[in-house]
Write a protein that holds these residues in place. Structure first.
Motif, PDB file in Angstrom:
ATOM      1  N   LYS A  86       0.520  -0.765   0.370  1.00  0.00           N
ATOM      2  CA  LYS A  86      -0.219  -0.008  -0.172  1.00  0.00           C
ATOM      3  C   LYS A  86       0.859   1.528  -0.130  1.00  0.00           C
ATOM      4  O   LYS A  86       1.765   1.304   0.397  1.00  0.00           O
ATOM      5  CB  LYS A  86      -0.782  -0.300   0.905  1.00  0.00           C
ATOM      6  CG  LYS A  86      -1.924  -0.757   1.163  1.00  0.00           C
ATOM      7  CD  LYS A  86      -2.886  -1.037   0.265  1.00  0.00           C
ATOM      8  CE  LYS A  86      -4.369   0.199   0.949  1.00  0.00           C
ATOM      9  NZ  LYS A  86      -5.013   0.259  -0.022  1.00  0.00           N
ATOM     10  N   ASP A  87       1.097   2.048  -0.388  1.00  0.00           N
ATOM     11  CA  ASP A  87       0.766   3.501  -1.019  1.00  0.00           C
ATOM     12  C   ASP A  87       2.811   2.929  -0.984  1.00  0.00           C
ATOM     13  O   ASP A  87       2.741   4.278  -0.688  1.00  0.00           O
ATOM     14  CB  ASP A  87       0.405   4.565   0.504  1.00  0.00           C
ATOM     15  CG  ASP A  87      -0.655   4.335   0.577  1.00  0.00           C
ATOM     16  OD1 ASP A  87      -1.891   4.887  -0.276  1.00  0.00           O
ATOM     17  OD2 ASP A  87      -0.991   4.100   2.093  1.00  0.00           O
ATOM     18  N   GLU A  88       2.737   2.363  -1.546  1.00  0.00           N
ATOM     19  CA  GLU A  88       4.461   2.396  -1.888  1.00  0.00           C
ATOM     20  C   GLU A  88       4.888   3.736  -2.590  1.00  0.00           C
ATOM     21  O   GLU A  88       5.921   4.910  -2.493  1.00  0.00           O
ATOM     22  CB  GLU A  88       5.219   1.687  -2.576  1.00  0.00           C
ATOM     23  CG  GLU A  88       6.165   0.645  -2.602  1.00  0.00           C
ATOM     24  CD  GLU A  88       7.131  -0.295  -3.353  1.00  0.00           C
ATOM     25  OE1 GLU A  88       8.072  -0.974  -3.255  1.00  0.00           O
ATOM     26  OE2 GLU A  88       6.072  -1.201  -3.865  1.00  0.00           O
ATOM     27  N   ASP A  90       3.840   6.976  -2.850  1.00  0.00           N
ATOM     28  CA  ASP A  90       4.029   7.959  -1.594  1.00  0.00           C
ATOM     29  C   ASP A  90       5.279   8.018  -0.465  1.00  0.00           C
ATOM     30  O   ASP A  90       5.967   9.094  -0.473  1.00  0.00           O
ATOM     31  CB  ASP A  90       2.500   7.798  -0.952  1.00  0.00           C
ATOM     32  CG  ASP A  90       3.090   9.308  -0.158  1.00  0.00           C
ATOM     33  OD1 ASP A  90       2.940  10.085  -0.060  1.00  0.00           O
ATOM     34  OD2 ASP A  90       2.428   9.158   1.234  1.00  0.00           O
ATOM     35  N   ARG A  91       5.337   6.294  -0.262  1.00  0.00           N
ATOM     36  CA  ARG A  91       6.975   6.572   0.752  1.00  0.00           C
ATOM     37  C   ARG A  91       8.475   6.625  -0.042  1.00  0.00           C
ATOM     38  O   ARG A  91       8.827   6.909   0.483  1.00  0.00           O
ATOM     39  CB  ARG A  91       6.633   4.701   1.632  1.00  0.00           C
ATOM     40  CG  ARG A  91       5.516   4.875   2.240  1.00  0.00           C
ATOM     41  CD  ARG A  91       5.307   3.584   3.370  1.00  0.00           C
ATOM     42  NE  ARG A  91       5.782   2.323   2.284  1.00  0.00           N
ATOM     43  CZ  ARG A  91       4.737   1.699   2.108  1.00  0.00           C
ATOM     44  NH1 ARG A  91       3.262   1.923   2.313  1.00  0.00           N
ATOM     45  NH2 ARG A  91       4.943  -0.039   1.542  1.00  0.00           N
ATOM     46  N   LEU A  92       8.257   6.084  -1.082  1.00  0.00           N
ATOM     47  CA  LEU A  92       9.524   6.343  -2.408  1.00  0.00           C
ATOM     48  C   LEU A  92      10.265   7.927  -2.003  1.00  0.00           C
ATOM     49  O   LEU A  92      10.811   8.234  -1.763  1.00  0.00           O
ATOM     50  CB  LEU A  92       9.068   5.863  -3.307  1.00  0.00           C
ATOM     51  CG  LEU A  92       9.632   3.765  -3.564  1.00  0.00           C
ATOM     52  CD1 LEU A  92       8.937   3.456  -4.980  1.00  0.00           C
ATOM     53  CD2 LEU A  92      11.215   4.105  -3.112  1.00  0.00           C
ATOM     54  N   TYR A  93       8.929   8.581  -2.495  1.00  0.00           N
ATOM     55  CA  TYR A  93       9.014  10.400  -2.813  1.00  0.00           C
ATOM     56  C   TYR A  93       8.750  10.511  -1.234  1.00  0.00           C
ATOM     57  O   TYR A  93      10.040  11.697  -0.849  1.00  0.00           O
ATOM     58  CB  TYR A  93       7.333  10.626  -3.221  1.00  0.00           C
ATOM     59  CG  TYR A  93       7.642  11.163  -4.530  1.00  0.00           C
ATOM     60  CD1 TYR A  93       8.127  11.742  -5.043  1.00  0.00           C
ATOM     61  CD2 TYR A  93       6.369  10.850  -5.306  1.00  0.00           C
ATOM     62  CE1 TYR A  93       8.121  11.837  -6.773  1.00  0.00           C
ATOM     63  CE2 TYR A  93       5.493  10.603  -6.883  1.00  0.00           C
ATOM     64  CZ  TYR A  93       6.735  11.428  -7.133  1.00  0.00           C
ATOM     65  OH  TYR A  93       6.677  11.526  -8.254  1.00  0.00           O
ATOM     66  N   THR A  94       8.699  10.244  -0.626  1.00  0.00           N
ATOM     67  CA  THR A  94       8.997  10.309   1.125  1.00  0.00           C
ATOM     68  C   THR A  94      10.138  10.608   2.030  1.00  0.00           C
ATOM     69  O   THR A  94      10.942  11.418   2.043  1.00  0.00           O
ATOM     70  CB  THR A  94       7.573  10.263   1.766  1.00  0.00           C
ATOM     71  OG1 THR A  94       5.916  10.821   1.928  1.00  0.00           O
ATOM     72  CG2 THR A  94       7.932  10.660   3.307  1.00  0.00           C
ATOM     73  N   LYS A  95      10.712   9.509   1.461  1.00  0.00           N
ATOM     74  CA  LYS A  95      12.029   8.932   1.542  1.00  0.00           C
ATOM     75  C   LYS A  95      12.792   9.560   1.223  1.00  0.00           C
ATOM     76  O   LYS A  95      14.452  10.018   1.580  1.00  0.00           O
ATOM     77  CB  LYS A  95      12.400   7.492   1.272  1.00  0.00           C
ATOM     78  CG  LYS A  95      13.827   6.773   1.705  1.00  0.00           C
ATOM     79  CD  LYS A  95      13.342   5.375   1.573  1.00  0.00           C
ATOM     80  CE  LYS A  95      14.648   4.563   1.992  1.00  0.00           C
ATOM     81  NZ  LYS A  95      14.767   2.973   1.893  1.00  0.00           N
ATOM     82  N   GLU A  99       7.243  15.899  -1.603  1.00  0.00           N
ATOM     83  CA  GLU A  99       6.212  16.378  -0.360  1.00  0.00           C
ATOM     84  C   GLU A  99       4.983  16.497  -0.928  1.00  0.00           C
ATOM     85  O   GLU A  99       5.258  16.861  -2.260  1.00  0.00           O
ATOM     86  CB  GLU A  99       6.446  17.617   0.508  1.00  0.00           C
ATOM     87  CG  GLU A  99       7.142  18.663   0.148  1.00  0.00           C
ATOM     88  CD  GLU A  99       7.255  20.049   1.249  1.00  0.00           C
ATOM     89  OE1 GLU A  99       7.621  18.800   2.255  1.00  0.00           O
ATOM     90  OE2 GLU A  99       8.167  20.986   0.335  1.00  0.00           O
TER      91      GLU A  99
END
Length: 437
Positions: A86-88, A90-95, A99
């Motif tokens: 789920k939401d991979e 978004d997590r890649l961008y955030t890491k 934003e």
């Protein structure tokens, strides 16, 4: 379009799954079951027309075969959840310092946006091109339910949602703008995966996409990245069909009266013009003349007559049409009819004589300041450039429009007021407070 906005966050062959082969196989099995469910739905829809059942969404109305297929489908969904990450994206961008990953859909376009550090532009190019090149529409049917719930929360469960929707549908007689962006309640549960794939092939091809980068970067460094990642996406086989239905000229005034759980409200809409129309700048400034605490409507109805708590004017310019809007919140114990009359008094005054030069220059100065303020932020700049290119096929229009604003005269404002703000071009709504039992 709005539903599909949700699907573009579901991942690709690489993003959002631990086992793409199993993932695709489960999607194929789900669609086999859903095809059978749609056949049963036709049987149930026929029963609805005959009056044998009352509600297609109620399990009591379902056929036995539909119940069995529904249970089989639920099991397949549970299996697929084991492969989904789920939401991979978004997590890649955030890491990597990204934003504000989000999207939005309007009457004319769907926009996707994210802010990333300059040294992560290649990650952006890969992620965004990958979801255009290799999308996987996971959780299709559960996301349909999410969109339906979004509609319920924003339209069905808000004090004015249903009234706004009905009002908009009454305003546009023939144009597709009469459809709510979120979708009609009866349509959302009927979307199919085949329709989604056909939609994607038509509207998400490079020949229908506008991309904007705004911020601190060297174009010489970025262009090779764009060619490498986005250049691999093939052109669509068909162009999106043109919008050919024109809104007919209105032949009489329309009225809409209702009771709602809201303060008494008077709303008047007039047919306006498309974003690129030559009269757009004059109508734009007319809204500034009328709105705000120093505008004519506020001074006339709130400060002067003291019959309204709030009043505003605005222009909603779209690609193929537009709306000029005035809305007033009526003071308790005041007559909405008096507010209507007062609004038209202010309009008639603008038709009678040109506004003073000082008043016109004041709104022009404010327009310049607001435009420059919006374009100062990377997000505002990107949005302005995208809108200019999509509507006008010229990204410079975002800047050149200020020249059109400067060219507007007091006679121009008087002229557009007399031509557009007339009863045969309007619809009025009066919302009275719903009396409690």
């Amino acid at each position: 379009s709005h539903f599909f906005e949700h699907m573009m966050f579901k991942g690709t062959h690489t993003i959002g799954t631990t086992d793409i082969a199993a993932d695709l196989k489960l999607i194929e099995e789900q669609e086999r079951v859903r095809t059978a469910m749609r056949a049963e739905m036709e049987v149930m829809r026929a029963r609805l027309r005959r009056g044998e059942i009352d509600d297609l969404a109620s399990p009591e109305s379902w056929t036995q075969r539909y119940k069995e297929l529904s249970a089989e489908f639920d099991e397949l969904v549970k299996k697929q959840r084991e492969t989904i990450v789920k939401d991979e994206m978004d997590r890649l961008y955030t890491k990597n310092g990204g934003e504000f990953l989000n999207a939005g859909t309007t009457d004319d376009m769907t926009l996707y946006f994210v802010r990333v550090p300059s040294n992560r532009l290649e990650l952006w190019a890969w992620l965004e091109s990958d979801r255009l090149l290799n999308p996987v529409f996971r959780e299709f049917y559960s996301e349909r339910d999410v969109v339906f719930e979004e509609r319920r929360m924003r339209t069905e469960s808000t004090p004015l949602g249903k009234y706004d929707e009905a009002f908009n549908a009454l305003f546009w007689e023939a144009h597709p703008y009469s459809w709510p962006v979120v979708g009609w309640a009866s349509d959302i549960p009927m979307y199919t995966l085949d329709q989604a794939q056909e939609y994607f092939a038509t509207y998400y091809a490079p020949n229908n996409i506008t991309g904007v980068l705004a911020g601190s970067f060297d174009p010489a460094d970025v262009k090779p990245l764009l060619e490498r990642y986005f250049g691999r996406i093939p052109r669509g086989e068909v162009d999106p069909p043109p919008v050919v239905t024109l809104e007919p000229k209105q032949i009489g005034e329309k009225r809409y009266n209702a009771e709602a759980e809201t303060s008494p409200t008077v709303r008047i809409w007039w047919k306006g013009v498309p974003f690129v129309h030559r009269d757009m700048a004059a109508l734009d400034l007319l809204s500034d003349v009328m709105t705000g605490r120093t505008g004519r409507l506020y001074k006339g109805l709130v400060d002067g007559r003291k019959i309204a708590n709030q009043v505003s004017a605005s222009i909603d310019a779209k690609k193929y049409g537009g709306i000029y809007k005035v809305e007033a919140t009526v003071k308790d114990d005041e007559d909405p009819a008096a507010v209507e009359a007062a609004i038209y008094e202010e309009i008639e005054a603008l038709k009678a004589e040109p506004i003073p030069d000082e008043e016109l220059q004041k709104v022009k100065n404010a327009y310049h300041a607001n435009t420059i303020y919006r374009l100062e932020s990377p997000t505002g700049l990107a949005m302005g450039l995208a809108r200019s290119y999509i509507y006008y096929r010229d990204w410079r229009y975002a800047y050149r429009y200020l020249d059109r604003i400067d060219a507007v005269t007091a006679e121009d404002i008087k002229d557009v007021t007399a031509r557009y703000l007339v009863p045969d071009n309007e619809i009025r709504v009066v919302l009275k407070r719903k009396e409690k039992d």
